[in-house]
Design a protein around this motif. Structure first.
Motif, mmCIF file in Angstrom:
data_model
loop_
_atom_site.group_PDB
_atom_site.id
_atom_site.type_symbol
_atom_site.label_atom_id
_atom_site.label_comp_id
_atom_site.label_asym_id
_atom_site.label_seq_id
_atom_site.Cartn_x
_atom_site.Cartn_y
_atom_site.Cartn_z
ATOM 1 N N LYS A 266 0.827 -1.207 0.000
ATOM 2 C CA LYS A 266 0.000 0.000 0.000
ATOM 3 C C LYS A 266 0.867 1.265 0.000
ATOM 4 O O LYS A 266 0.605 2.203 -0.757
ATOM 5 C CB LYS A 266 -0.934 -0.001 1.216
ATOM 6 C CG LYS A 266 -1.914 1.177 1.248
ATOM 7 C CD LYS A 266 -2.896 1.029 2.390
ATOM 8 C CE LYS A 266 -3.802 2.249 2.505
ATOM 9 N NZ LYS A 266 -4.679 2.410 1.324
ATOM 10 N N VAL A 267 1.925 1.287 0.823
ATOM 11 C CA VAL A 267 2.771 2.493 0.842
ATOM 12 C C VAL A 267 3.592 2.598 -0.447
ATOM 13 O O VAL A 267 3.924 3.694 -0.880
ATOM 14 C CB VAL A 267 3.684 2.537 2.091
ATOM 15 C CG1 VAL A 267 2.857 2.620 3.362
ATOM 16 C CG2 VAL A 267 4.638 1.364 2.137
ATOM 17 N N LYS A 268 3.903 1.458 -1.045
ATOM 18 C CA LYS A 268 4.571 1.495 -2.346
ATOM 19 C C LYS A 268 3.704 2.225 -3.360
ATOM 20 O O LYS A 268 4.177 3.055 -4.147
ATOM 21 C CB LYS A 268 4.843 0.064 -2.845
ATOM 22 C CG LYS A 268 6.164 -0.535 -2.430
ATOM 23 C CD LYS A 268 6.311 -1.882 -3.134
ATOM 24 C CE LYS A 268 7.595 -2.580 -2.708
ATOM 25 N NZ LYS A 268 7.732 -3.902 -3.386
ATOM 26 N N ALA A 272 6.017 5.705 -1.524
ATOM 27 C CA ALA A 272 7.005 5.660 -0.443
ATOM 28 C C ALA A 272 8.303 5.016 -0.919
ATOM 29 O O ALA A 272 8.303 4.108 -1.754
ATOM 30 C CB ALA A 272 6.451 4.886 0.748
ATOM 31 N N LYS A 273 9.430 5.474 -0.357
ATOM 32 C CA LYS A 273 10.754 4.968 -0.720
ATOM 33 C C LYS A 273 11.415 4.188 0.420
ATOM 34 O O LYS A 273 12.179 3.264 0.180
ATOM 35 C CB LYS A 273 11.667 6.130 -1.125
ATOM 36 C CG LYS A 273 11.138 6.990 -2.254
ATOM 37 C CD LYS A 273 10.938 6.200 -3.529
ATOM 38 C CE LYS A 273 10.443 7.100 -4.660
ATOM 39 N NZ LYS A 273 10.141 6.328 -5.885
ATOM 40 N N LYS A 274 11.132 4.586 1.669
ATOM 41 C CA LYS A 274 11.777 3.919 2.815
ATOM 42 C C LYS A 274 10.789 3.786 3.972
ATOM 43 O O LYS A 274 10.035 4.712 4.266
ATOM 44 C CB LYS A 274 13.010 4.710 3.281
ATOM 45 C CG LYS A 274 14.170 4.679 2.304
ATOM 46 C CD LYS A 274 15.330 5.542 2.782
ATOM 47 C CE LYS A 274 16.079 4.904 3.914
ATOM 48 N NZ LYS A 274 17.278 5.688 4.316
ATOM 49 N N ILE A 275 10.829 2.621 4.614
ATOM 50 C CA ILE A 275 9.976 2.348 5.775
ATOM 51 C C ILE A 275 10.865 2.077 6.980
ATOM 52 O O ILE A 275 11.932 1.458 6.857
ATOM 53 C CB ILE A 275 9.075 1.122 5.530
ATOM 54 C CG1 ILE A 275 8.235 1.322 4.278
ATOM 55 C CG2 ILE A 275 8.157 0.866 6.729
ATOM 56 C CD1 ILE A 275 7.458 0.084 3.872
ATOM 57 N N TYR A 276 10.419 2.511 8.126
ATOM 58 C CA TYR A 276 11.176 2.401 9.374
ATOM 59 C C TYR A 276 10.352 1.592 10.371
ATOM 60 O O TYR A 276 9.116 1.573 10.316
ATOM 61 C CB TYR A 276 11.429 3.811 9.899
ATOM 62 C CG TYR A 276 12.032 3.901 11.292
ATOM 63 C CD1 TYR A 276 13.388 3.716 11.494
ATOM 64 C CD2 TYR A 276 11.218 4.215 12.391
ATOM 65 C CE1 TYR A 276 13.941 3.834 12.760
ATOM 66 C CE2 TYR A 276 11.766 4.325 13.666
ATOM 67 C CZ TYR A 276 13.122 4.138 13.850
ATOM 68 O OH TYR A 276 13.667 4.260 15.100
ATOM 69 N N LYS A 315 14.214 -0.410 2.286
ATOM 70 C CA LYS A 315 14.311 0.473 1.119
ATOM 71 C C LYS A 315 13.449 -0.106 0.010
ATOM 72 O O LYS A 315 13.617 -1.267 -0.392
ATOM 73 C CB LYS A 315 15.765 0.589 0.668
ATOM 74 C CG LYS A 315 16.664 1.257 1.692
ATOM 75 C CD LYS A 315 18.118 1.311 1.201
ATOM 76 C CE LYS A 315 19.021 1.953 2.258
ATOM 77 N NZ LYS A 315 20.442 1.983 1.823
ATOM 78 N N LEU A 316 12.525 0.697 -0.485
ATOM 79 C CA LEU A 316 11.585 0.245 -1.499
ATOM 80 C C LEU A 316 12.029 0.570 -2.918
ATOM 81 O O LEU A 316 11.483 0.050 -3.869
ATOM 82 C CB LEU A 316 10.204 0.860 -1.243
ATOM 83 C CG LEU A 316 9.595 0.555 0.122
ATOM 84 C CD1 LEU A 316 8.270 1.295 0.300
ATOM 85 C CD2 LEU A 316 9.375 -0.932 0.281
ATOM 86 N N ALA A 317 12.986 1.483 -3.036
ATOM 87 C CA ALA A 317 13.427 1.888 -4.366
ATOM 88 C C ALA A 317 14.921 1.663 -4.512
ATOM 89 O O ALA A 317 15.650 1.646 -3.529
ATOM 90 C CB ALA A 317 13.102 3.353 -4.606
#
Length: 317
Positions: A266-268, A272-276, A315-317
């Motif tokens: 969903k955040v992709k 979004a590029k980074k999740i913590y 890291k998503l990207a």
């Protein structure tokens, strides 16, 4: 074999056992045919020793793929029969070596003709069969060594359970379960903190109203798992994966993975590029899940939670 036609491959253990029993029964009669007093189960140990080198029980067990206790029991039975002897290693008195006795060496020579005939019979049987059983056994052993039948069944169970899980968006009716599930796991391992109460008592204000979202996992219609993505500002991260909890009665149903995966997707889609995330290493299943999802350990970010001893990012990207 009507039973096996009805059960199919789920009875593989029973069918293999029946085949093993049949071959073992014939094996006992074959030894009698050659006037050799030996039990079929002794053969791997006997053959290993007949190659001429004295060995420890540990070495024999390793060579034939049996457990140490089973080899030890067979050695004791063969000692009673007078086929093997034990002696101290001359170079290391702490080690006990096993060797064929004079009687055992006579049997080793006597058994040669039997082995020739048995091998020829098995080759003939293989030639008459459509499928090569020996190659199939080797292949199955290799595949099961890589991934056991137990692990494969566990994966299939998770896949089947996953089909009963429905991930939905948070609604006010789920606020009570959102708090209850999180309060349950936190209270078992730690103590509830001020930041917990803020997010759990006021999800609209602290999560949803700030650009985040909450997902709920319904298992056969019952809410048994929750997780949140909190929008982060003034940070290199876009979202924080937080407040993920699964009911103890739903453990092992892959709900945690399905929830987190849905939240990440969903955040992709939101760019979004980074999740913590923040956690504690005492929560080993959770840490393993985060690693499986691709999170890696990071350090140095201030945290409002005293229970936090590990920080991770994806890291998503």
């Amino acid at each position: 074999m009507d039973f096996f036609r009805k059960t199919g491959k789920v009875a593989i253990g029973s069918r293999l056992r029946m085949l093993t029993d049949k071959v073992t029964e014939d094996g006992a009669e074959i030894y009698k045919l050659y006037d050799i007093d030996m039990q079929p189960k002794w053969f791997p140990v006997f053959y290993s020793l007949s190659q001429g080198e004295d060995q420890t029980i540990t070495a024999i067990a390793r060579a034939i793929g049996h457990s140490h206790p089973s080899v030890s029991k067979i050695i004791s039975e063969m000692i009673d029969k007078g086929y093997v002897e034990e002696k101290k290693d001359q170079t290391d008195g702490r080690r006990t070596l096993v060797t064929l006795s004079k009687k055992g060496k006579i049997i080793a020579a006597k058994i040669e003709d039997q082995l020739i005939d048995v091998n020829a019979a098995v080759e003939e049987l293989s030639a008459q069969a459509t499928n090569d059983l020996w190659q199939a056994i080797e292949e199955w052993e290799f595949l099961l060594e890589h991934k056991s039948l137990l692990k494969r069944v566990m994966e299939k169970k998770k896949e089947r359970n996953s089909e009963l899980v429905n991930i939905v968006e948070f609604e006010p009716q789920y606020q009570e379960v959102f708090k209850a599930l999180n309060e349950e796991w936190i209270s078992i391992h730690f103590e509830m903190e001020e930041s917990d109460y803020k997010a759990l008592d006021h999800p609209q204000e602290y999560i949803l109203g700030r650009g985040g979202f909450i997902l709920v996992a319904l298992y056969e219609g019952e809410p048994l798992g929750v997780c949140a993505m909190i929008k982060m500002t003034d940070s290199e991260y876009d979202f924080e994966l937080a407040k993920m909890a699964v009911s103890p009665k739903a453990q092992g149903k892959n709900i945690g993975f399905l929830l987190a995966s849905a939240a990440i997707e969903k955040v992709k889609s939101m760019g979004a590029k980074k999740i913590y995330l923040e956690s504690n290493t005492v929560l080993k299943p959770a840490i393993n899940l985060y690693h499986k999802l691709g999170f890696e350990k990071v350090v140095g970010k201030p945290t409002p939670y005293t229970r936090c001893n590990i920080q991770m990012e994806l890291k998503l990207a």
